[in-house]
Write a protein that holds these residues in place. Structure first.
Motif, PDB file in Angstrom:
ATOM      1  N   GLY A  28      31.790  -9.994 -76.968  1.00 13.14           N
ATOM      2  CA  GLY A  28      32.556  -9.075 -76.282  1.00 13.14           C
ATOM      3  C   GLY A  28      33.552  -9.464 -75.368  1.00 13.14           C
ATOM      4  O   GLY A  28      33.699 -10.886 -75.264  1.00 13.14           O
ATOM      5  N   ASP A  29      34.324  -8.950 -74.497  1.00 17.58           N
ATOM      6  CA  ASP A  29      35.353  -9.308 -73.577  1.00 17.58           C
ATOM      7  C   ASP A  29      34.469  -9.755 -72.208  1.00 17.58           C
ATOM      8  O   ASP A  29      33.599  -8.915 -71.903  1.00 17.58           O
ATOM      9  CB  ASP A  29      36.391  -8.222 -73.469  1.00 17.58           C
ATOM     10  CG  ASP A  29      37.112  -7.980 -74.595  1.00 17.58           C
ATOM     11  OD1 ASP A  29      37.331  -8.909 -75.472  1.00 17.58           O
ATOM     12  OD2 ASP A  29      37.639  -6.989 -74.954  1.00 17.58           O
ATOM     13  N   TRP A  30      35.179 -10.314 -71.314  1.00 22.86           N
ATOM     14  CA  TRP A  30      34.927 -10.563 -70.089  1.00 22.86           C
ATOM     15  C   TRP A  30      35.301  -9.161 -69.264  1.00 22.86           C
ATOM     16  O   TRP A  30      36.166  -8.589 -69.412  1.00 22.86           O
ATOM     17  CB  TRP A  30      35.729 -11.719 -69.361  1.00 22.86           C
ATOM     18  CG  TRP A  30      35.291 -13.145 -69.852  1.00 22.86           C
ATOM     19  CD1 TRP A  30      36.146 -13.679 -70.934  1.00 22.86           C
ATOM     20  CD2 TRP A  30      34.237 -13.730 -69.833  1.00 22.86           C
ATOM     21  NE1 TRP A  30      35.570 -14.902 -71.120  1.00 22.86           N
ATOM     22  CE2 TRP A  30      34.312 -14.861 -70.538  1.00 22.86           C
ATOM     23  CE3 TRP A  30      33.170 -13.524 -69.097  1.00 22.86           C
ATOM     24  CZ2 TRP A  30      33.371 -16.001 -70.612  1.00 22.86           C
ATOM     25  CZ3 TRP A  30      32.074 -14.739 -68.929  1.00 22.86           C
ATOM     26  CH2 TRP A  30      32.191 -15.656 -69.714  1.00 22.86           C
TER      27      TRP A  30
ATOM     28  N   LYS B  73      30.032 -11.314 -69.704  1.00 20.22           N
ATOM     29  CA  LYS B  73      29.839 -10.948 -71.006  1.00 20.22           C
ATOM     30  C   LYS B  73      28.376 -11.074 -71.496  1.00 20.22           C
ATOM     31  O   LYS B  73      27.772 -11.766 -70.905  1.00 20.22           O
ATOM     32  CB  LYS B  73      30.668 -11.557 -71.861  1.00 20.22           C
ATOM     33  CG  LYS B  73      30.699 -12.938 -72.058  1.00 20.22           C
ATOM     34  CD  LYS B  73      31.590 -13.653 -73.459  1.00 20.22           C
ATOM     35  CE  LYS B  73      32.650 -13.553 -73.083  1.00 20.22           C
ATOM     36  NZ  LYS B  73      33.473 -13.940 -74.160  1.00 20.22           N
TER      37      LYS B  73
ATOM     38  N   THR C  35      38.909 -16.157 -69.179  1.00 13.97           N
ATOM     39  CA  THR C  35      39.937 -15.740 -70.132  1.00 13.97           C
ATOM     40  C   THR C  35      39.437 -15.606 -71.760  1.00 13.97           C
ATOM     41  O   THR C  35      38.366 -15.692 -71.716  1.00 13.97           O
ATOM     42  CB  THR C  35      40.918 -16.867 -70.306  1.00 13.97           C
ATOM     43  OG1 THR C  35      40.249 -17.982 -70.814  1.00 13.97           O
ATOM     44  CG2 THR C  35      41.581 -17.150 -68.900  1.00 13.97           C
ATOM     45  N   ALA C  36      40.286 -14.864 -72.202  1.00 18.61           N
ATOM     46  CA  ALA C  36      39.940 -14.328 -73.582  1.00 18.61           C
ATOM     47  C   ALA C  36      39.401 -15.453 -74.640  1.00 18.61           C
ATOM     48  O   ALA C  36      38.552 -15.391 -75.620  1.00 18.61           O
ATOM     49  CB  ALA C  36      41.114 -13.651 -74.251  1.00 18.61           C
TER      50      ALA C  36
END
Length: 192
Positions: A118-120, A133, A155-156
């Motif tokens: 998933g995303d942060w 996450k 960051t992503a």
């Protein structure tokens, strides 16, 4: 549930455990905890000998080494205990509650083999200034905890925590290697 046999003076008895057969087979043939530990001096080696590898409760996959457990106190902890856990003295166990009311007993480590998914998420973090996450077992995808990373570096493209980030591992979702080994039975014990 799986049965574990033990030999007494008069008969073979069976007790029930919740350890999957895969865990027992894995630990019977492989112990990789030494791969994660640094080279220690003789003074440090006696403490390290008491520590152990932490494995996924569901499938037995290696997750972390208790040698690396460290403290990251959360101001959101409802209970905070300093205990001996996974063969290591002075482990800081925290009980944290998520926004929907589920309690988790967690320990922190900078190194683990669980996979971030998933995303942060910067909201609802138990650690101010950190995004989180989910962290799952790389083998069976069981939820093992969370990865926390400072919001500025979350960051992503970051899959794992930086040297300022860490993992929060759910104690109820993992087992110690030595506990599982203590439940294993040698084939010699089963024969009469």
């Amino acid at each position: 549930m799986y049965g574990v046999a033990s030999k007494s003076a008069f008969a073979i008895t069976t007790t029930t455990t919740s350890v999957p057969v895969a865990v027992a087979l894995l630990l019977a043939t492989l112990s990789v905890s030494s791969l994660f530990r640094p080279v220690l001096s003789e003074a440090d080696s006696s403490e390290a000998a008491l520590q152990e590898f932490i494995i996924c409760r569901q499938c037995g996959t290696d997750i972390a080494d208790s040698y690396y457990i460290e403290t990251h106190k959360s101001p959101s902890a409802t209970i905070y205990s300093n205990i001996t856990l996974f063969g290591k003295r002075g482990v800081d166990l925290q009980v944290l509650i998520n926004p929907i009311g589920i309690q988790f007993k967690i320990v922190n480590t900078p190194k683990a083999l669980c996979s971030g998914v998933g995303d942060w998420v910067p909201a609802d973090s138990w650690y101010p200034g950190f995004a989180w996450k989910f962290c799952v077992c790389p083998q069976c995808s069981t939820h093992l905890g969370w990865i926390f990373e400072p919001t500025l570096t979350a960051t992503a493209d970051r899959a794992n925590p930086s040297n300022k980030g860490f993992y929060a591992i759910i104690v109820d979702n993992v087992l110690s290697e030595k506990l599982v080994q203590s439940l294993m039975v040698s084939p010699d014990l089963i024969q009469s």
